[in-house]
Design a protein around this motif. Structure first.
Motif, PDB file in Angstrom:
ATOM      1  N   ASP A  79      -0.490  12.074  60.253  1.00 25.13           N
ATOM      2  CA  ASP A  79       1.109  11.795  59.117  1.00 25.13           C
ATOM      3  C   ASP A  79       1.425  13.363  58.698  1.00 25.13           C
ATOM      4  O   ASP A  79       1.153  13.645  57.935  1.00 25.13           O
ATOM      5  CB  ASP A  79      -0.070  11.189  58.036  1.00 25.13           C
ATOM      6  CG  ASP A  79       1.766  10.821  57.494  1.00 25.13           C
ATOM      7  OD1 ASP A  79       3.103  10.844  57.463  1.00 25.13           O
ATOM      8  OD2 ASP A  79       1.721   9.824  56.714  1.00 25.13           O
ATOM      9  N   LEU A 124       4.063  13.362  57.223  1.00 24.93           N
ATOM     10  CA  LEU A 124       4.891  14.271  55.846  1.00 24.93           C
ATOM     11  C   LEU A 124       3.468  14.269  54.649  1.00 24.93           C
ATOM     12  O   LEU A 124       3.700  14.445  53.597  1.00 24.93           O
ATOM     13  CB  LEU A 124       4.864  12.727  55.449  1.00 24.93           C
ATOM     14  CG  LEU A 124       5.935  11.245  56.392  1.00 24.93           C
ATOM     15  CD1 LEU A 124       6.555  10.589  55.961  1.00 24.93           C
ATOM     16  CD2 LEU A 124       7.286  12.751  56.617  1.00 24.93           C
ATOM     17  N   ARG A 130       3.106  15.667  51.236  1.00 23.45           N
ATOM     18  CA  ARG A 130       2.770  15.120  49.793  1.00 23.45           C
ATOM     19  C   ARG A 130       2.074  15.427  49.301  1.00 23.45           C
ATOM     20  O   ARG A 130       1.321  15.779  48.008  1.00 23.45           O
ATOM     21  CB  ARG A 130       1.739  13.958  50.651  1.00 23.45           C
ATOM     22  CG  ARG A 130       3.343  12.485  51.096  1.00 23.45           C
ATOM     23  CD  ARG A 130       2.379  11.353  51.841  1.00 23.45           C
ATOM     24  NE  ARG A 130       3.176  10.524  51.064  1.00 23.45           N
ATOM     25  CZ  ARG A 130       3.683  10.258  53.041  1.00 23.45           C
ATOM     26  NH1 ARG A 130       2.899  10.698  53.511  1.00 23.45           N
ATOM     27  NH2 ARG A 130       4.250   9.083  53.600  1.00 23.45           N
ATOM     28  N   ASN A 189      13.870  13.042  58.685  1.00 21.25           N
ATOM     29  CA  ASN A 189      13.075  12.097  58.796  1.00 21.25           C
ATOM     30  C   ASN A 189      13.685  11.466  57.117  1.00 21.25           C
ATOM     31  O   ASN A 189      12.946  12.620  56.177  1.00 21.25           O
ATOM     32  CB  ASN A 189      11.420  12.339  58.589  1.00 21.25           C
ATOM     33  CG  ASN A 189      10.654  11.177  57.376  1.00 21.25           C
ATOM     34  OD1 ASN A 189      10.689  10.868  56.881  1.00 21.25           O
ATOM     35  ND2 ASN A 189       9.626  10.303  58.994  1.00 21.25           N
ATOM     36  N   ARG A 190      13.871  10.918  56.912  1.00 18.23           N
ATOM     37  CA  ARG A 190      14.219  10.487  55.695  1.00 18.23           C
ATOM     38  C   ARG A 190      13.274  10.429  54.258  1.00 18.23           C
ATOM     39  O   ARG A 190      13.929  10.519  53.243  1.00 18.23           O
ATOM     40  CB  ARG A 190      15.469   9.473  55.999  1.00 18.23           C
ATOM     41  CG  ARG A 190      15.814   8.607  53.985  1.00 18.23           C
ATOM     42  CD  ARG A 190      16.513   7.657  53.985  1.00 18.23           C
ATOM     43  NE  ARG A 190      17.770   7.392  55.457  1.00 18.23           N
ATOM     44  CZ  ARG A 190      18.103   6.375  54.965  1.00 18.23           C
ATOM     45  NH1 ARG A 190      18.461   5.023  55.160  1.00 18.23           N
ATOM     46  NH2 ARG A 190      19.336   6.828  56.580  1.00 18.23           N
ATOM     47  N   GLU A 191      12.708   9.574  55.112  1.00 19.97           N
ATOM     48  CA  GLU A 191      11.091  10.070  53.413  1.00 19.97           C
ATOM     49  C   GLU A 191      10.898  11.404  53.660  1.00 19.97           C
ATOM     50  O   GLU A 191      10.287  11.724  52.029  1.00 19.97           O
ATOM     51  CB  GLU A 191      10.186   9.707  54.182  1.00 19.97           C
ATOM     52  CG  GLU A 191       8.986   9.325  53.313  1.00 19.97           C
ATOM     53  CD  GLU A 191       8.564   8.746  51.610  1.00 19.97           C
ATOM     54  OE1 GLU A 191       8.442   8.385  51.161  1.00 19.97           O
ATOM     55  OE2 GLU A 191      10.257   7.984  51.992  1.00 19.97           O
ATOM     56  N   ARG A 194      13.608  13.243  51.163  1.00 19.48           N
ATOM     57  CA  ARG A 194      13.206  12.052  49.493  1.00 19.48           C
ATOM     58  C   ARG A 194      12.329  12.892  49.177  1.00 19.48           C
ATOM     59  O   ARG A 194      12.246  12.892  47.851  1.00 19.48           O
ATOM     60  CB  ARG A 194      13.634  10.742  50.186  1.00 19.48           C
ATOM     61  CG  ARG A 194      12.806  10.231  47.879  1.00 19.48           C
ATOM     62  CD  ARG A 194      12.327   8.534  48.435  1.00 19.48           C
ATOM     63  NE  ARG A 194      10.955   8.873  48.536  1.00 19.48           N
ATOM     64  CZ  ARG A 194       9.619   8.730  47.954  1.00 19.48           C
ATOM     65  NH1 ARG A 194      10.134   9.014  46.677  1.00 19.48           N
ATOM     66  NH2 ARG A 194       8.890   9.402  48.275  1.00 19.48           N
ATOM     67  N   LEU A 195      10.894  13.007  49.766  1.00 18.02           N
ATOM     68  CA  LEU A 195      10.015  13.778  48.808  1.00 18.02           C
ATOM     69  C   LEU A 195      10.215  15.183  49.082  1.00 18.02           C
ATOM     70  O   LEU A 195       9.877  15.864  47.621  1.00 18.02           O
ATOM     71  CB  LEU A 195       8.662  14.157  50.013  1.00 18.02           C
ATOM     72  CG  LEU A 195       8.066  12.348  50.276  1.00 18.02           C
ATOM     73  CD1 LEU A 195       6.854  13.061  51.083  1.00 18.02           C
ATOM     74  CD2 LEU A 195       7.305  12.240  49.162  1.00 18.02           C
ATOM     75  N   ASP A 221      12.688  15.124  46.018  1.00 17.68           N
ATOM     76  CA  ASP A 221      11.674  15.251  44.334  1.00 17.68           C
ATOM     77  C   ASP A 221      11.111  16.226  43.774  1.00 17.68           C
ATOM     78  O   ASP A 221      10.731  16.946  43.362  1.00 17.68           O
ATOM     79  CB  ASP A 221      10.392  14.450  44.928  1.00 17.68           C
ATOM     80  CG  ASP A 221      11.461  12.457  45.046  1.00 17.68           C
ATOM     81  OD1 ASP A 221      12.323  12.145  44.278  1.00 17.68           O
ATOM     82  OD2 ASP A 221      10.816  11.576  45.247  1.00 17.68           O
TER      83      ASP A 221
END
Length: 917
Positions: A400, A402, A406, A440-442, A445-446, A449
């Motif tokens: 993953d 992302l 994270r 990638n939209r997520e 967003r991350l 943030d």
């Protein structure tokens, strides 16, 4: 440690030189006094030849490490030659006793087999027993020869027992011995010392040594500057420099002291990290050797004046809008970044190896369901290892991608250090950040943030930048990573400046600058476009890495990135507008007469809305404060506040939180309260002397100073009174404030007196009271570290201005001219630019001059205006590193604007002539 080169250097034939020196001895047997100077002259010739051949070797190979190794080997042979000459001819022991032996040992960097052209020589004269008369004579002979040759020698004479005792009590000596290497003499004696050192000093003290070296590094960086991205770096002591690599080397040797022909670094580095270590060390040694040869001394600082020559020696060329010097320095900072990555990873690993493996109570508590450790394990792909965030499995990022974002969010949320193994894995996984990942939209967003986090976005973003994630995810930002601008204004690389600016904005939001930045602290919680502001700050300088106006090009990049991160079209437009005009507010505040209503109207027409005004102020403050130490000061803050307060009513339709008249009344009331011990009539008279704008642009402390100076001027009946101080709230800046009768040539006289005193004016505030008193403040570039020396210098300047203004002494024109011929920094070029504007003010013509700053510049300009019969109504003097931006509000004959084109052409021509002298 292993020796770098094991064959003699090619600079001379040792056997041939021994014969030659022996012949000197034989020829001077009857007159030894003639022999020594002859030997010294020959050895000086030898040294000069070796230095020249070493420089030629460096220029031919481009390999500083080879050059440094060859110089170390030359030094070995030179010391052997001197020692043998001393023992054979000067102090020969016919039947040497056991005590009349010694080992000559190289220590420190020289012991490692690397020596910069102008390095010190670190020597240990190792004795078997106590010192003898013979041994003392030999040591003196070797040292005196080396001193006569111009070497700076760090030396000690000790027995083996004394050496070990010193190493046990002194960490510096212990560190130097880690690289001890026999040059000449008794090998058995050296081996005894080394064996006892490893077994009796190093053994069992690894934890102590690691802790001491890491603490020592922190202390060194406090002195040298914590950021490795300072644009005049110290390549030896600075962060990311050779000393950091030395620390890693020493730690490696301490953990793996066996001399088995293997590099000790293999014990603590991975294979790729060993390659990185060697690459970084090679580059830094190349730069260091070139720097020593270029400057002719043991210079370790890459100052602006040597950077262009260094770029030329290293064969960098201008490309893609970057100067050769900027490409060289970008390479340097990328190397410093790699050194930082190695240092952080290895030091963290070693730190972890020192932690106790026995479970403690906190470890059991950490396993409870409500603990951070349990929470992270249950909700993420990460875990805690010794209170550091790590990954659960080595494929966590591949499964993953992302998680590459994270991971940093989790570390910030729980305020955790990052595990070195996780950082190593992140760097190895950067290729996972491709175009699909960026879209990638997520992921976006991350990242948004994290960027707009109310915790510590600067820290998280810095870790992302150092690991390479930030530059991969935002390629527009990646292009400016490690990029410097070749000017004296910016103290840091573009990426470091940007991250610091984001950190400052975050601290404003937390209220940490309430005293220094009261207006910013007040308005930041009222803004509606918080996300747009943070995105704009991230992007405001990224276009410096591409050709074109960085504000215009950057606006388009900011709009694109803002939309990708998920901002609305309106927010993206706001972010783009902020980037495009991020310099406009500071330029207006510092280079325009903001007490002129026309200036305020023009600025308000441009900004258009109260929200934009707030955002622009916040971005401007964060941007200026992040430029570097000493750039922001209370004066600039006051100018920005005045510009904001005077513009706000025009944008708010006359409705403002604190009306102008109320602010003026409040300022007068505060002054009356502070001066309550003064006669009321004196206070009233002082207040009546000033125009309304004085009360909104001048802080209370300065008002008190002005009142005291005017009182002194009136009671002392002096031609001029002045005050000097270093008292800015942010950084002490030497300033001189004086009061005298105003007249047209006052600026010419005061600027000339400053120039004759060798002072460089950084800023100036020229004011006049209603009743014709000049109230001027001059801020100077610092010359000294100590404030007392600065004040003493300012006192001399004050006396000089008094003498010139009063007519007690004529201005020393010859001295001013001699200073004018010596530019402060001749490494820079600032093309002169003159703008003559009749729209910026209703009453005066505005002349804006851009030029290379130098002593006497303001005096030259004032003299030029005097020759042109121009009357200076006000002057706004500012310097941005090597660039001076001086703005004058002037009138011609009859107090009229200068509108005639021929006259304007003559003004422009005369200013250009003086700038090009």
């Amino acid at each position: 440690m292993d020796q770098i080169i094991t064959t003699p250097p090619p600079f001379f034939d040792p056997a041939e030189l021994r014969e030659e020196l022996s012949s000197y001895w034989k020829e001077s047997a009857d007159n030894p006094a003639q022999m020594r100077p002859r030997v010294v002259r020959r050895l000086k010739e030898l040294k000069a030849t070796a230095q020249a051949e070493a420089e030629a070797l460096l220029m031919r190979t481009g390999d500083g490490r080879t050059c440094a190794a060859a110089l170390a080997l030359f030094q070995d042979e030179l010391i052997k030659l001197i020692y043998d000459f001393s023992t054979k001819h000067l102090y020969r022991a016919r039947n040497p006793t056991a005590a009349e032996h010694m080992a000559l040992v190289a220590t420190g960097g020289y012991g490692r087999g690397l020596m910069a052209p102008k390095s010190d020589v670190d020597l240990l004269f190792l004795l078997p027993y106590k010192q003898t008369a013979w041994g003392e004579s030999i040591v003196e002979s070797v040292l005196y020869f080396l001193w006569d040759l111009g070497y700076k020698v760090g030396h000690a004479t000790r027995t083996v027992d004394q050496t070990l005792k010193a190493a046990q009590s002194d960490m510096t000596i212990r560190t130097a011995l880690l690289d001890a290497r026999l040059i000449h003499g008794e090998d058995a004696l050296f081996q005894e010392m080394w064996t006892r050192f490893i077994n009796g000093v190093v053994g069992g003290t690894k934890r102590e040594f690691i802790a001491a070296k890491l603490a020592e590094r922190e202390e060194r960086l406090k002195r040298a500057g914590q950021s490795r991205y300072r644009v005049e770096p110290n390549i030896k002591e600075g962060k990311g420099g050779l000393r950091d690599l030395n620390v890693l080397h020493w730690l490696a040797v301490y953990l793996n002291p066996a001399r088995n022909g293997q590099k000790a670094e293999n014990a603590i580095f991975t294979h790729s990290e060993v390659a990185t270590f060697n690459h970084c060390e090679g580059f830094l040694w190349t730069v260091r050797c070139h720097l020593h040869f270029l400057t002719g001394k043991a210079e370790e600082r890459l100052s602006f004046d040597v950077q262009p020559d260094m770029a030329q020696r290293l064969r960098y060329h201008e490309r893609r809008g970057l100067l050769a010097v900027e490409r060289f320095m970008k390479h340097y900072f990328l190397i410093a970044k790699d050194v930082g990555d190695l240092t952080r990873t290895v030091c963290s690993s070693l730190e972890l190896r020192q932690l106790k493996s026995v479970p403690t109570l906190s470890d059991f508590v950490g396993a409870l369901p409500w603990s951070p450790q349990a929470k992270i394990a249950a909700t993420t792909d990460f875990r805690l290892d010794n209170k550091r965030l790590n990954v659960k499995q080595p494929d966590v990022f591949r499964k993953d991608p992302l998680n590459l974002i994270r991971f940093f969010i989790e570390a910030e949320r729980e305020n955790l250090l990052m595990h070195p193994e996780a950082l190593r894995l992140i760097r190895a996984s950067l290729k996972l950040i491709d175009d699909d990942f960026r879209r990638n939209r997520e992921a976006n967003r991350l990242f948004l943030d994290l960027l707009t986090s109310r915790e510590a976005p600067e820290t998280s973003l810095r870790y992302m930048n150092e690991s390479g994630v930030l530059g991969r995810f935002i390629p527009e930002f990646g292009r400016c990573v490690a990029m410097m601008q070749f000017n004296m204004y910016h103290h840091f690389t573009v990426d470091e400046h940007t991250l610091q600016a984001i950190g400052i904005l975050s601290r404003i939001e937390k209220g940490e600058f309430g005293k220094e930045l009261p207006l910013s602290t007040e308005i930041i919680n009222d803004i509606q476009n918080r996300n747009a502001l943070y995105v704009a700050l991230l992007m405001h300088d990224v276009a410096k890495a591409v050709e074109g106006d960085h504000s215009i090009v950057g606006a388009e990049l900011a709009r694109s990135v803002a939309l990708r991160l998920g901002l609305s079209a309106a927010e993206a437009e706001t972010a783009a507008w902020l980037v495009k005009y991020h310099l406009f507010m500071s330029q207006t505040a510092q280079s325009r007469d903001i007490s002129d209503p026309q200036t305020i109207r023009n600025f308000a027409d441009f900004v258009q809305s109260p929200e934009r005004l707030k955002l622009l102020l916040l971005l401007t403050v964060a941007d200026i404060r992040a430029v570097g130490p000493g750039v922001w000061n209370g004066w600039k803050g006051q100018l920005l506040r005045q510009l904001y307060y005077d513009t706000e009513p025009l944008l708010a339709g006359g409705h403002t939180r604190v009306p102008r008249q109320a602010r003026i009344a409040a300022a007068k009331a505060r002054l009356r309260e502070v001066l309550r011990d003064w006669p009321a009539a004196d206070v009233d008279r002082f207040i009546e002397r000033h125009e309304p704008d004085y009360w909104v642009r001048t802080d209370l402390e300065r008002q008190i100073l002005h009142a005291s100076l005017i009182r002194r001027y009136e009671t002392e009946a002096a031609p001029l009174v002045y005050d000097v101080r270093c008292c800015d709230i942010v950084r002490p800046i030497p300033e001189l404030t004086f009061v005298t009768g105003d007249h047209p040539r006052l600026l010419l006289q005061s600027a000339g007196a400053c120039a004759a005193s060798g002072a460089s004016i950084a800023s100036a505030q020229i004011g006049t009271t209603r009743d014709g008193l000049a109230l001027d403040t001059l801020l100077f570039q610092r010359k000294f570290v100590d404030d007392h020396e600065e004040i003493s210098q300012c006192q001399k300047i004050g006396r000089s201005i008094t003498d010139v203004v009063s007519g007690a002494r004529a201005l020393d024109e010859a001295k001013v001219r001699s200073l004018r011929l010596k530019p402060k920094v001749d490494a820079f070029t600032v093309p002169p630019d003159i703008v003559i504007d009749n729209t910026a003010s209703q009453e005066t013509t505005v002349i804006e001059v851009h030029a290379l700053d130098r002593p006497g510049l303001l005096y030259d300009l004032a003299r030029c205006f005097d020759d042109l019969s121009l009357d200076i109504a006000s002057a706004h003097i500012a310097t941005f590193g090597e660039k001076a931006v001086d703005v004058f509000y002037v009138t011609g004959p009859g107090k009229q604007k200068v509108t005639d084109e021929a006259t304007k052409s003559r003004i422009r021509g005369q200013i250009l002539d003086l700038l090009e002298e």
